[in-house]
Design a protein around this motif. Structure first.
Motif, mmCIF file in Angstrom:
data_model
loop_
_atom_site.group_PDB
_atom_site.id
_atom_site.type_symbol
_atom_site.label_atom_id
_atom_site.label_comp_id
_atom_site.label_asym_id
_atom_site.label_seq_id
_atom_site.Cartn_x
_atom_site.Cartn_y
_atom_site.Cartn_z
ATOM 1 N N ASN A 254 0.795 -1.234 0.000
ATOM 2 C CA ASN A 254 0.000 0.000 0.000
ATOM 3 C C ASN A 254 0.821 1.274 0.000
ATOM 4 O OD1 ASN A 254 -2.617 -1.318 0.126
ATOM 5 N ND2 ASN A 254 -2.087 -1.849 2.237
ATOM 6 N N LYS B 10 0.287 2.981 -5.425
ATOM 7 C CA LYS B 10 -1.010 2.641 -5.992
ATOM 8 C C LYS B 10 -0.839 1.602 -7.097
ATOM 9 C CE LYS B 10 -3.789 5.528 -3.767
ATOM 10 N NZ LYS B 10 -4.916 5.032 -2.940
ATOM 11 N N GLN C 122 -10.841 -2.627 2.422
ATOM 12 C CA GLN C 122 -11.352 -1.423 1.769
ATOM 13 C C GLN C 122 -11.855 -0.393 2.782
ATOM 14 O OE1 GLN C 122 -11.146 -0.942 -1.726
ATOM 15 N NE2 GLN C 122 -9.816 -2.694 -1.294
ATOM 16 N N PHE C 123 -12.199 -0.882 3.970
ATOM 17 C CA PHE C 123 -12.617 -0.006 5.074
ATOM 18 C C PHE C 123 -11.778 -0.354 6.293
ATOM 19 C CE2 PHE C 123 -16.266 -0.343 2.310
ATOM 20 C CZ PHE C 123 -16.783 0.941 2.265
ATOM 21 N N PRO D 266 -6.873 2.069 2.227
ATOM 22 C CA PRO D 266 -8.250 1.647 1.966
ATOM 23 C C PRO D 266 -9.045 2.729 1.246
ATOM 24 C CG PRO D 266 -8.057 2.457 4.197
ATOM 25 C CD PRO D 266 -6.665 2.502 3.608
ATOM 26 N N LYS D 267 -10.248 2.375 0.847
ATOM 27 C CA LYS D 267 -11.147 3.376 0.271
ATOM 28 C C LYS D 267 -11.566 4.382 1.341
ATOM 29 C CE LYS D 267 -13.085 0.630 -3.495
ATOM 30 N NZ LYS D 267 -14.320 0.009 -4.055
ATOM 31 N N VAL D 268 -11.827 3.874 2.556
ATOM 32 C CA VAL D 268 -12.240 4.749 3.663
ATOM 33 C C VAL D 268 -11.451 4.394 4.911
ATOM 34 C CG1 VAL D 268 -14.133 5.505 5.130
ATOM 35 C CG2 VAL D 268 -14.577 4.968 2.725
ATOM 36 N N TYR D 269 -10.825 5.393 5.523
ATOM 37 C CA TYR D 269 -10.081 5.210 6.772
ATOM 38 C C TYR D 269 -10.727 6.099 7.827
ATOM 39 C CZ TYR D 269 -6.168 4.739 10.032
ATOM 40 O OH TYR D 269 -5.391 4.462 11.134
ATOM 41 N N SER E 50 -4.899 6.850 1.870
ATOM 42 C CA SER E 50 -6.287 6.383 1.847
ATOM 43 C C SER E 50 -7.120 7.301 0.956
ATOM 44 C CB SER E 50 -6.861 6.371 3.263
ATOM 45 O OG SER E 50 -6.069 5.593 4.138
ATOM 46 N N ASP E 51 -8.102 6.732 0.269
ATOM 47 C CA ASP E 51 -8.925 7.539 -0.635
ATOM 48 C C ASP E 51 -9.718 8.595 0.128
ATOM 49 O OD1 ASP E 51 -7.967 6.056 -2.718
ATOM 50 O OD2 ASP E 51 -9.742 4.805 -2.930
ATOM 51 N N ILE E 52 -10.345 8.176 1.220
ATOM 52 C CA ILE E 52 -11.139 9.095 2.058
ATOM 53 C C ILE E 52 -10.736 8.885 3.511
ATOM 54 C CG2 ILE E 52 -13.449 9.723 2.864
ATOM 55 C CD1 ILE E 52 -14.540 8.765 0.183
#
Length: 399
Positions: A229, A232, A278-279, A334-337, A355-357
């Motif tokens: 991670n 990307k 992902q979360f 992850p997508k959401v942290y 992290s994406d968000i």
């Protein structure tokens, strides 16, 4: 290897003793003596008034480095599926290979893993080295070490990238030792050194207090493990193709000293698959006490995600080290942290900033985490989390 003291030049002033940050110098018979604790940092060289201390001479190259060409990425796979870290490294390996003017190759070892080649070409590989056999169905130190060592000896790559995973940390050092090279572990950044053209491996050092850049000038291949991670995954280009090189296995059953009995999935490990989640819901010192992590675990369960923790929470014994996110823990993307009761120390941010968000919950409105968060809630996590859990449950039921 340690610095060298010229006994005839040494005047016994002991200036080097106080300058050494590692306590690696002692005085014997009014002469400086270097112990095994020496790291060749050079602090003693700078303070010696009579230049009696020098660095050891650089080692001669162990091989003709010009014989080694190409950037390789070891693709770790499990049950025929490539782990994300290998695909991430193909993206970064592509950059290195282009900068060096060399080809990028992927190495995949397993049973029935040929279908992975198409995905590896799409992710940037020019060539795929494929070793298949029943002896590679499950990872074993002996089989995979022999296989990768034989490949390196035969094809002579200049650079090898591996994931800093449980398997990568087991395989990398053994292979490096067998081929007579070094290995830079747990890298967080890669680049090309402008002066030498070598790969510049950057990793945390001294407990994460500094970032060290390491070069490997005299030995090949240049090897390093890279944390999952950190980079990307490249966007797949399904129009790409490449050369598939099938390599015959040289591993015999008697070469493998361990026997696979059974694959067990532990609940603790399953709830802490930070590399693939992902979360991620993480808790810090602001959660107050270990019992309050039940809210973190419940939210992670509702989201189908994993549980993380700050170093402070791990050091306090609230969660095992396997959950730690940060410079000295796992690097996640992850997508959401969701950071709960985490102030946002730079060491923690280094492990989750990609992290994406990022959602931060903290009762301190001035907490540094809010400067990096996409969404912030100023409030006590113990009050906010139950409400958040309930609302997410309602949304899931409505769907």
């Amino acid at each position: 290897m340690a610095v060298i003291v010229d006994k005839e030049q040494c005047i016994g002033c002991s200036a080097c003793v106080g300058a050494c940050p590692f306590g690696a110098i002692v005085m014997e018979d009014d002469k400086a003596v270097i112990t095994d604790a020496c790291t060749v940092c050079g602090a003693c060289i700078d303070v010696c008034p009579v230049t009696a201390i020098t660095r050891p001479a650089a080692a001669e190259p162990a091989a003709d480095t010009g014989d080694y060409q190409g950037v390789w990425v070891y693709i770790e796979q499990f049950q025929g599926k490539a782990r994300n870290v290998g695909l991430e490294l193909l993206g970064e390996g592509r950059k290195l290979a282009d900068a060096m003017g060399q080809e990028l190759a992927a190495v995949v070892i397993g049973e029935g893993v040929e279908p992975l080649a198409r995905e590896l070409f799409a992710s940037g590989a020019d060539k795929v080295y494929l070793l298949e056999g029943a002896e590679y169905k499950h990872y074993s130190t002996d089989a995979y070490t022999i296989a990768l060592t034989d490949l390196i000896t035969a094809y002579k790559p200049s650079v090898i990238l591996m994931g800093a995973t449980n398997d990568g940390r087991d395989l990398g050092p053994r292979v490096a030792c067998r081929v007579g090279t070094g290995l830079t572990a747990d890298c967080t950044s890669l680049g090309i050194d402008e002066e030498t053209g070598l790969v510049a491996w950057t990793r945390p050092a001294f407990g994460g207090n500094i970032m060290a850049t390491i070069l490997c000038p005299n030995h090949r291949p240049q090897m390093g493990t890279v944390r999952p991670n950190v980079f990307k995954r490249p966007v797949p280009d399904t129009s790409r193709s490449g050369e598939l090189v099938r390599v015959a296995s040289k591993v015999k059953a008697e070469d493998i000293r361990t026997k696979f009995i059974e694959l067990l999935t532990l609940s603790e490990t399953a709830s802490c698959n930070l590399d693939e989640a992902q979360f991620i819901v993480s808790g810090g010192r602001g959660m107050g006490k270990p019992e309050n992590f039940a809210l973190i675990e419940e939210l992670a369960n509702v989201l189908g995600g994993a549980v993380g923790a700050s170093r402070a929470a791990v050091d306090a014994g609230w969660k095992p080290a396997i959950h730690q996110v940060g410079q000295t823990g796992k690097t996640v993307a992850p997508k959401v942290y969701i950071a709960c009761g985490i102030s946002g120390a730079i060491q923690h941010l280094a492990g989750m900033s990609t992290s994406d968000i990022i959602i931060a919950i903290n009762k301190d409105a001035d907490a540094p985490i809010f400067k990096f968060a996409d969404f912030g809630i100023v409030g006590d996590a113990l009050d906010v989390l139950p409400v958040l859990i309930e609302e997410i449950k309602k949304l899931k039921q409505a769907c």
